[in-house]
Design a protein around this motif. Structure first.
Motif, PDB file in Angstrom:
ATOM      1  N   UNK A 177       2.418  42.514 -14.535  1.00 42.38           N
ATOM      2  CA  UNK A 177       2.927  42.670 -13.169  1.00 42.38           C
ATOM      3  C   UNK A 177       4.397  43.094 -13.176  1.00 42.38           C
ATOM      4  N   UNK A 178       5.179  42.473 -14.046  1.00 48.69           N
ATOM      5  CA  UNK A 178       6.595  42.846 -14.147  1.00 48.69           C
ATOM      6  C   UNK A 178       6.747  44.283 -14.627  1.00 48.69           C
ATOM      7  N   UNK A 179       5.974  44.664 -15.643  1.00 49.18           N
ATOM      8  CA  UNK A 179       6.050  46.029 -16.159  1.00 49.18           C
ATOM      9  C   UNK A 179       5.630  47.052 -15.108  1.00 49.18           C
ATOM     10  N   UNK A 180       4.600  46.740 -14.367  1.00 47.04           N
ATOM     11  CA  UNK A 180       4.109  47.660 -13.343  1.00 47.04           C
ATOM     12  C   UNK A 180       5.080  47.810 -12.179  1.00 47.04           C
ATOM     13  N   UNK A 181       5.928  46.820 -11.998  1.00 47.33           N
ATOM     14  CA  UNK A 181       6.949  46.895 -10.947  1.00 47.33           C
ATOM     15  C   UNK A 181       8.221  47.592 -11.415  1.00 47.33           C
ATOM     16  N   UNK A 182       8.294  47.887 -12.713  1.00 44.03           N
ATOM     17  CA  UNK A 182       9.533  48.491 -13.239  1.00 44.03           C
ATOM     18  C   UNK A 182       9.295  49.792 -14.000  1.00 44.03           C
ATOM     19  N   UNK A 247      -7.294  45.894 -13.589  1.00 46.14           N
ATOM     20  CA  UNK A 247      -7.680  44.983 -12.512  1.00 46.14           C
ATOM     21  C   UNK A 247      -6.471  44.221 -11.986  1.00 46.14           C
ATOM     22  N   UNK A 248      -5.539  43.885 -12.872  1.00 44.50           N
ATOM     23  CA  UNK A 248      -4.284  43.262 -12.435  1.00 44.50           C
ATOM     24  C   UNK A 248      -3.543  44.206 -11.485  1.00 44.50           C
ATOM     25  N   UNK A 249      -3.506  45.479 -11.846  1.00 40.78           N
ATOM     26  CA  UNK A 249      -2.824  46.468 -10.999  1.00 40.78           C
ATOM     27  C   UNK A 249      -3.508  46.583  -9.638  1.00 40.78           C
ATOM     28  N   UNK A 250      -4.842  46.667  -9.640  1.00 39.51           N
ATOM     29  CA  UNK A 250      -5.579  46.808  -8.383  1.00 39.51           C
ATOM     30  C   UNK A 250      -5.325  45.621  -7.454  1.00 39.51           C
ATOM     31  N   UNK A 251      -5.450  44.415  -8.002  1.00 36.49           N
ATOM     32  CA  UNK A 251      -5.255  43.216  -7.195  1.00 36.49           C
ATOM     33  C   UNK A 251      -3.788  43.012  -6.844  1.00 36.49           C
ATOM     34  N   UNK A 252      -2.903  43.387  -7.771  1.00 35.59           N
ATOM     35  CA  UNK A 252      -1.474  43.278  -7.492  1.00 35.59           C
ATOM     36  C   UNK A 252      -1.053  44.144  -6.323  1.00 35.59           C
ATOM     37  N   UNK A 253      -1.599  45.343  -6.252  1.00 34.96           N
ATOM     38  CA  UNK A 253      -1.314  46.236  -5.122  1.00 34.96           C
ATOM     39  C   UNK A 253      -1.933  45.686  -3.835  1.00 34.96           C
ATOM     40  N   UNK A 254      -3.139  45.153  -3.956  1.00 36.89           N
ATOM     41  CA  UNK A 254      -3.847  44.625  -2.788  1.00 36.89           C
ATOM     42  C   UNK A 254      -3.087  43.481  -2.137  1.00 36.89           C
ATOM     43  N   UNK A 255      -2.513  42.601  -2.953  1.00 36.59           N
ATOM     44  CA  UNK A 255      -1.850  41.413  -2.419  1.00 36.59           C
ATOM     45  C   UNK A 255      -0.324  41.505  -2.434  1.00 36.59           C
ATOM     46  N   UNK A 256       0.200  42.695  -2.666  1.00 31.77           N
ATOM     47  CA  UNK A 256       1.645  42.904  -2.572  1.00 31.77           C
ATOM     48  C   UNK A 256       2.455  42.378  -3.728  1.00 31.77           C
ATOM     49  N   UNK A 257       1.813  42.054  -4.841  1.00 33.35           N
ATOM     50  CA  UNK A 257       2.565  41.592  -6.020  1.00 33.35           C
ATOM     51  C   UNK A 257       3.167  42.776  -6.769  1.00 33.35           C
ATOM     52  N   UNK A 258       2.542  43.927  -6.651  1.00 37.25           N
ATOM     53  CA  UNK A 258       3.047  45.152  -7.274  1.00 37.25           C
ATOM     54  C   UNK A 258       3.385  46.123  -6.144  1.00 37.25           C
ATOM     55  N   UNK A 259       4.627  46.561  -6.106  1.00 39.97           N
ATOM     56  CA  UNK A 259       5.131  47.294  -4.937  1.00 39.97           C
ATOM     57  C   UNK A 259       5.350  48.780  -5.187  1.00 39.97           C
ATOM     58  N   UNK A 260       4.934  49.277  -6.342  1.00 40.49           N
ATOM     59  CA  UNK A 260       5.078  50.702  -6.615  1.00 40.49           C
ATOM     60  C   UNK A 260       3.855  51.199  -7.381  1.00 40.49           C
ATOM     61  N   UNK A 261       3.699  52.500  -7.423  1.00 40.71           N
ATOM     62  CA  UNK A 261       2.600  53.080  -8.177  1.00 40.71           C
ATOM     63  C   UNK A 261       2.926  53.070  -9.675  1.00 40.71           C
ATOM     64  N   UNK A 309      -3.480  36.026  -5.653  1.00 45.66           N
ATOM     65  CA  UNK A 309      -3.218  35.829  -4.225  1.00 45.66           C
ATOM     66  C   UNK A 309      -2.691  34.424  -3.898  1.00 45.66           C
ATOM     67  N   UNK A 310      -2.649  33.551  -4.904  1.00 42.84           N
ATOM     68  CA  UNK A 310      -2.217  32.177  -4.681  1.00 42.84           C
ATOM     69  C   UNK A 310      -0.716  32.111  -4.435  1.00 42.84           C
ATOM     70  N   UNK A 311      -0.287  31.209  -3.573  1.00 46.93           N
ATOM     71  CA  UNK A 311       1.141  31.043  -3.264  1.00 46.93           C
ATOM     72  C   UNK A 311       1.942  30.565  -4.474  1.00 46.93           C
ATOM     73  N   UNK A 312       1.259  29.993  -5.472  1.00 47.30           N
ATOM     74  CA  UNK A 312       1.962  29.516  -6.665  1.00 47.30           C
ATOM     75  C   UNK A 312       2.319  30.658  -7.635  1.00 47.30           C
ATOM     76  N   UNK A 313       1.765  31.842  -7.403  1.00 47.05           N
ATOM     77  CA  UNK A 313       2.068  32.998  -8.247  1.00 47.05           C
ATOM     78  C   UNK A 313       3.565  33.231  -8.206  1.00 47.05           C
TER      79      UNK A 313
END
Length: 316
Positions: A177-182, A247-261, A309-313
């Protein structure tokens, strides 16, 4: 009373959370009680029944340690090749000391092990009775820890798991997730097959052993508690690291954890240039544990979605 060793780690913290939710009596230790020091373990068991650790109105019978859950381990696969002595102390000597302590006080032991005890040359899910053939220091020391427990005592549950991720601590999902955001593109290996494991799901299975054993009734002279021995637990299904990352990327985009392509590219282990050989195939069979605990194990994709999608993420 349950003694949770490694209570601050990724899995241990999840077990601790569920122990609180279930209102089970427990005490946790981390680095303050050195598992490589047999006397330190015994000293702690002698102190545990004193009022200093518990409310004065807690019955003395509830202060007796009946279970030890060991979530502590040396888990850095790469560094283990350099820090061999430390890996041996924590993964082999530590479990031996814990097993001896458990036996001396009449406690049952739950110990967490790994898919790395296998060589990864198979193409069918590994069952618990298949021969061990670890590739590196991490796998060898974990296998030695298993052997020590099995030699030292009879009342144990060894649970092998794989590709573990959870809310507290570093793991593959947070790293991706961190790598996909940077980065606008990343590379992930596609030739290592296994199954991710969601720490809350594993913690639930661990405590299921405790509950089923403590609540077991004898029918016609047969105990209904799960048989002691080795069990496997991961989520259901199988994947590779590249598909896991996608799948991390797909779900990360879906729930706003990943904010860029970000483009998730695949490569082989050789192309990636890994320093330590890892099992190419490490899918574990869960038939034994599902039957023993009477549980339905969630598919890895469903548990991953719960996590993201959990708030603890928390990426901090």
């Amino acid at each position: 009373m349950i003694w949770l060793i490694g209570c601050k780690g990724m899995l241990g913290s999840e077990v601790a959370k569920q122990l609180d939710e279930k209102k089970l009596p427990w005490v946790g230790t981390d680095k303050e009680v050195d598992i490589t020091n047999p006397q330190a373990l015994l000293d702690f068991t002698n102190k545990i029944e004193t009022a200093a650790y518990f409310p004065s109105d807690l019955p003395k019978s509830d202060r007796k340690i009946k279970w030890i859950i060991n979530c502590s381990a040396y888990t850095n696969v790469d560094k283990a090749e350099e820090e061999t002595e430390l890996a041996e102390k924590l993964n082999a000597e530590g479990p031996l000391n814990i097993a001896r302590t458990a036996r001396s006080i009449g406690a049952k032991l739950i110990h967490i092990s790994t898919d790395y005890v296998f060589g990864g040359n198979g193409n069918q899910p590994y069952t618990e009775d298949m021969p061990k053939a670890p590739l590196g220091v991490y796998g060898r020391t974990k296998a030695a820890g298993e052997d020590a427990i099995m030699k030292e005592m009879n009342t144990y549950y060894i649970i092998r798991t794989a590709w573990l991720y959870g809310f507290d601590g570093r793991n593959f999902v947070y790293t991706m997730t961190k790598l996909m955001n940077s980065h606008d593109q990343i590379r992930v290996v596609n030739d290592q097959l296994g199954t991710p494991t969601y720490a809350p799901d594993l913690a639930s299975a661990i405590l299921r052993f405790v509950e089923k054993s403590d609540n077991a009734k004898s029918f016609f002279g047969k105990n209904s508690a799960p048989a002691y021995g080795i069990y496997h637990f991961t989520n259901e299904g199988q994947t590779n690291w590249h598909e896991f990352a996608k799948e991390i990327y797909r779900l990360g985009r879906k729930y706003g954890r990943i904010t860029q392509e970000c483009q998730v590219n695949s490569c082989t282990t050789e192309e990636y240039g890994a320093n330590v050989q890892r099992p190419a195939y490490s899918v574990l069979s869960k038939e034994k544990i599902a039957k023993a605990l009477k549980i339905k194990i969630p598919e890895w994709q469903n548990s991953l979605e719960k996590f993201i999608k959990n708030d603890r993420f928390n990426l901090i």
